[in-house]
Enzyme design. Sequence first.
Site, PDB file in Angstrom:
ATOM      1  N   ARG A  91       2.869   8.524   8.659  1.00 52.94           N
ATOM      2  CA  ARG A  91       2.553   9.920   8.341  1.00 52.94           C
ATOM      3  C   ARG A  91       1.383  10.459   9.157  1.00 52.94           C
ATOM      4  NH1 ARG A  91       4.595  12.210   3.034  1.00 52.94           N
ATOM      5  NH2 ARG A  91       6.203  10.716   2.502  1.00 52.94           N
ATOM      6  N   HIS A 118       6.682   5.488  12.720  1.00 53.04           N
ATOM      7  CA  HIS A 118       7.046   6.314  11.559  1.00 53.04           C
ATOM      8  C   HIS A 118       5.870   6.839  10.745  1.00 53.04           C
ATOM      9  CE1 HIS A 118       5.865   3.425   8.437  1.00 53.04           C
ATOM     10  NE2 HIS A 118       6.215   2.499   9.303  1.00 53.04           N
ATOM     11  N   GLU A 125      -0.356  -9.072  -0.830  1.00 53.10           N
ATOM     12  CA  GLU A 125      -0.884  -8.443   0.400  1.00 53.10           C
ATOM     13  C   GLU A 125      -2.113  -7.581   0.055  1.00 53.10           C
ATOM     14  OE1 GLU A 125       1.793  -7.430   3.872  1.00 53.10           O
ATOM     15  OE2 GLU A 125       0.849  -5.478   3.599  1.00 53.10           O
ATOM     16  N   GLU A 152      -2.014   5.135   2.833  1.00 51.66           N
ATOM     17  CA  GLU A 152      -1.990   3.698   2.483  1.00 51.66           C
ATOM     18  C   GLU A 152      -3.377   3.122   2.195  1.00 51.66           C
ATOM     19  OE1 GLU A 152      -0.342   5.090   5.026  1.00 51.66           O
ATOM     20  OE2 GLU A 152       1.768   4.725   4.535  1.00 51.66           O
ATOM     21  N   ASP A 205       0.787  -1.235   0.000  1.00 49.82           N
ATOM     22  CA  ASP A 205       0.000   0.000   0.000  1.00 49.82           C
ATOM     23  C   ASP A 205       0.818   1.284   0.000  1.00 49.82           C
ATOM     24  OD1 ASP A 205       1.093  -0.058   2.508  1.00 49.82           O
ATOM     25  OD2 ASP A 205      -0.737  -0.673   3.516  1.00 49.82           O
ATOM     26  N   HIS A 257      13.547   5.417  12.215  1.00 50.85           N
ATOM     27  CA  HIS A 257      13.355   5.576  10.768  1.00 50.85           C
ATOM     28  C   HIS A 257      14.164   6.776  10.269  1.00 50.85           C
ATOM     29  CE1 HIS A 257      11.178   6.297   6.999  1.00 50.85           C
ATOM     30  NE2 HIS A 257      10.505   5.169   7.175  1.00 50.85           N
TER      31      HIS A 257
HETATM   32  C1  UD1 Z   1       6.833   4.841   3.403  1.00 47.40           C
HETATM   33  C2  UD1 Z   1       5.408   4.451   2.977  1.00 47.40           C
HETATM   34  C3  UD1 Z   1       4.696   3.774   4.141  1.00 47.40           C
HETATM   35  C4  UD1 Z   1       5.528   2.635   4.723  1.00 47.40           C
HETATM   36  C5  UD1 Z   1       6.914   3.143   5.069  1.00 47.40           C
HETATM   37  C6  UD1 Z   1       7.772   2.012   5.542  1.00 47.40           C
HETATM   38  C7  UD1 Z   1       4.318   5.940   1.377  1.00 47.40           C
HETATM   39  C8  UD1 Z   1       3.562   7.178   1.172  1.00 47.40           C
HETATM   40  N1  UD1 Z   1       4.666   5.658   2.634  1.00 47.40           N
HETATM   41  O1  UD1 Z   1       6.693   5.841   4.422  1.00 47.40           O
HETATM   42  O2  UD1 Z   1       3.477   3.246   3.665  1.00 47.40           O
HETATM   43  O3  UD1 Z   1       4.905   2.171   5.896  1.00 47.40           O
HETATM   44  O4  UD1 Z   1       7.512   3.713   3.899  1.00 47.40           O
HETATM   45  O5  UD1 Z   1       8.920   2.470   6.169  1.00 47.40           O
HETATM   46  O6  UD1 Z   1       4.598   5.251   0.435  1.00 47.40           O
HETATM   47  N2  UD1 Z   1      14.475   8.254   4.053  1.00 47.40           N
HETATM   48  C9  UD1 Z   1      15.830   8.177   3.888  1.00 47.40           C
HETATM   49  N3  UD1 Z   1      16.381   6.972   3.577  1.00 47.40           N
HETATM   50  C10 UD1 Z   1      15.661   5.841   3.439  1.00 47.40           C
HETATM   51  C11 UD1 Z   1      14.274   5.913   3.631  1.00 47.40           C
HETATM   52  C12 UD1 Z   1      13.686   7.137   3.926  1.00 47.40           C
HETATM   53  O7  UD1 Z   1      16.517   9.167   4.017  1.00 47.40           O
HETATM   54  O8  UD1 Z   1      16.231   4.766   3.177  1.00 47.40           O
HETATM   55  C13 UD1 Z   1      13.858   9.556   4.392  1.00 47.40           C
HETATM   56  C14 UD1 Z   1      13.797  10.531   3.200  1.00 47.40           C
HETATM   57  O9  UD1 Z   1      14.033  11.824   3.658  1.00 47.40           O
HETATM   58  C15 UD1 Z   1      12.332  10.426   2.751  1.00 47.40           C
HETATM   59  C16 UD1 Z   1      11.653  10.221   4.101  1.00 47.40           C
HETATM   60  O10 UD1 Z   1      12.512   9.355   4.816  1.00 47.40           O
HETATM   61  O11 UD1 Z   1      11.889  11.569   2.063  1.00 47.40           O
HETATM   62  C17 UD1 Z   1      10.261   9.639   4.048  1.00 47.40           C
HETATM   63  O12 UD1 Z   1      10.220   8.486   3.209  1.00 47.40           O
HETATM   64  P1  UD1 Z   1       8.839   8.099   2.483  1.00 47.40           P
HETATM   65  O13 UD1 Z   1       9.059   6.854   1.693  1.00 47.40           O
HETATM   66  O14 UD1 Z   1       8.284   9.279   1.764  1.00 47.40           O
HETATM   67  O15 UD1 Z   1       7.862   7.846   3.685  1.00 47.40           O
HETATM   68  P2  UD1 Z   1       7.882   6.775   4.846  1.00 47.40           P
HETATM   69  O16 UD1 Z   1       7.443   7.438   6.077  1.00 47.40           O
HETATM   70  O17 UD1 Z   1       9.174   6.066   4.834  1.00 47.40           O
HETATM   71  N1  UDP Z   2      12.502  -3.368  10.174  1.00 46.95           N
HETATM   72  C1  UDP Z   2      13.854  -3.514   9.954  1.00 46.95           C
HETATM   73  N2  UDP Z   2      14.704  -2.646  10.585  1.00 46.95           N
HETATM   74  C2  UDP Z   2      14.276  -1.656  11.392  1.00 46.95           C
HETATM   75  C3  UDP Z   2      12.880  -1.509  11.594  1.00 46.95           C
HETATM   76  C4  UDP Z   2      12.015  -2.370  10.956  1.00 46.95           C
HETATM   77  O1  UDP Z   2      14.289  -4.399   9.228  1.00 46.95           O
HETATM   78  O2  UDP Z   2      15.118  -0.916  11.914  1.00 46.95           O
HETATM   79  C5  UDP Z   2      11.577  -4.289   9.475  1.00 46.95           C
HETATM   80  C6  UDP Z   2      10.504  -4.943  10.303  1.00 46.95           C
HETATM   81  O3  UDP Z   2      10.965  -6.130  10.914  1.00 46.95           O
HETATM   82  C7  UDP Z   2       9.435  -5.218   9.274  1.00 46.95           C
HETATM   83  C8  UDP Z   2       9.561  -4.040   8.334  1.00 46.95           C
HETATM   84  O4  UDP Z   2      10.861  -3.526   8.541  1.00 46.95           O
HETATM   85  O5  UDP Z   2       9.720  -6.384   8.533  1.00 46.95           O
HETATM   86  C9  UDP Z   2       8.506  -3.023   8.640  1.00 46.95           C
HETATM   87  O6  UDP Z   2       8.781  -1.888   7.934  1.00 46.95           O
HETATM   88  P1  UDP Z   2       8.225  -0.470   8.301  1.00 46.95           P
HETATM   89  O7  UDP Z   2       7.910  -0.400   9.738  1.00 46.95           O
HETATM   90  O8  UDP Z   2       9.188   0.500   7.737  1.00 46.95           O
HETATM   91  O9  UDP Z   2       6.906  -0.396   7.418  1.00 46.95           O
HETATM   92  P2  UDP Z   2       5.401  -0.874   7.604  1.00 46.95           P
HETATM   93  O10 UDP Z   2       5.399  -2.326   7.932  1.00 46.95           O
HETATM   94  O11 UDP Z   2       4.804  -0.025   8.657  1.00 46.95           O
HETATM   95  O12 UDP Z   2       4.789  -0.572   6.282  1.00 46.95           O
END
Ligand code: UD1
Ligand code: UDP
Length: 382
Positions: free
Chosen positions: A212, A210, A120, A134, A98, A243
């Site tokens: 939004r 983490h 999923e 999502e 999602d 995160h």
């Molecule tokens: C995204 C997904 C959310 C999922 C989450 C898992 C969307 C809108 N949201 O949210 O559904 O639960 O991932 O973690 O698709 N960043 C880094 N390095 C990384 C990853 C993220 O620097 O490896 C930072 C960047 O500044 C980025 C910000 O995190 O802009 C947010 O990342 P983003 O993918 O937009 O949103 P998440 O909160 O990670």
């Molecule tokens: N996870 C990980 N390292 C971390 C935190 C989470 O590998 O430091 C794993 C966790 O075990 C799970 C997945 O990341 O498998 C969940 O991802 P996240 O919480 O980013 O996204 P969501 O499940 O909420 O979409």
Amino acid sequence: MNKIKILSVFGTRPEAIKMAPLVKHLASLPEFDSRCCLTGQHREMLDSVMDIFQLKGDYDLNIMQARQTLSSITTKTLLGMDEVLEDAKPDLVLVHGDTSTTFAGALAAFYHKVPVGHVEAGLRTWDKYSPYPEEMNRTLVGRIAELHFCPTVNNLRNLEQEAVPGAKFITGNTVIDAMKTTVRPDFVFSVPELNELDFRNHRVIAVTCHRRENYGEPMREIMEAIRELALSHPEIEVVYPVHLSPVVRECVFGILRDVPRVHLIDPIDVENMHNLMARCHFVMTDSGGLQEEAPALGKPVLVLRRETERPEAVQAGTVKLAGVRKQDILALAEELLTDEASYHRMAQAVNPYGDGNACERIAQAILWHFGRIAEKPADFGA
Ligand code: UD1
Ligand code: UDP
């Protein structure tokens, strides 16, 4: 006979963790030509998963920007996918879950008239702003997809309730397949901070947060609750891999930096994470994936959200919805720390999300869809 060309599109950490076993499984079967397109919505957190599962992307759109917006993720993915789809010419695009990558990946496939399989599928809260974005992403992907791989019967019923067209399968969740390779009793942490945790004398609580919709006041309340819990319970240690989102980090470090026995660490790889959960006392999280993993490991979970699209473990009793208000979260955490009977009621290993064979069912379902086998695979739980 021609191979069935599959293009799996993913870009965030959780998608990668849950798609990795499927991509590997498809690659091992002679009927498939399996390729991956990474959007790079996450960079470091995605690369960490690819390294652990020893996978490489065939395409990488590398779209991530600091503080990226939903529109930027969606438009960059859509534009980037045009070229990839022209080149790969897949028979089926697979997307997972999602995220914005999921939605844009499915939409791009639709624009190219390539059928979509949704891994999923069918999770719902029925509130389009929670989880945001999502709930809308997965609902829209449900309309686009031809094949729906639902982890549970409850997910399938959600799709039926919406009268979503297409073939539906109950497969279990691929994360349980992933855990077959990551969780090991003799695992040695490769992260120094995890080796310093005192699992023998302290109760270790694993935290992640983490989402939004929790940005701002809800996240501040959650962090205040963790701060108060740590200050009032000298027998606990909190370990929180934070995160990489700057919005999240500002809030978390602002409130929890320098709180005794609260360890704020960088994201850890999935093997360290799964084995941390296997050894901790309980989990506090707003993550989706952790709500599926911790019950399988027999660990209670307090969900730091107002709702969940994963009611199965709540019904089984291992997950409780704590909400996002400080006093509510504190009350439930206190109960887990002080009421042994309550703790043991929650700490049962239940696994409503799969039996570790989801990838095999999905592969069989695809073969059936393309007329390569006669029998539709049996549903998980059937
Ligand atoms: C995204 C997904 C959310 C999922 C989450 C898992 C969307 C809108 N949201 O949210 O559904 O639960 O991932 O973690 O698709 N960043 C880094 N390095 C990384 C990853 C993220 O620097 O490896 C930072 C960047 O500044 C980025 C910000 O995190 O802009 C947010 O990342 P983003 O993918 O937009 O949103 P998440 O909160 O990670
Ligand atoms: N996870 C990980 N390292 C971390 C935190 C989470 O590998 O430091 C794993 C966790 O075990 C799970 C997945 O990341 O498998 C969940 O991802 P996240 O919480 O980013 O996204 P969501 O499940 O909420 O979409």
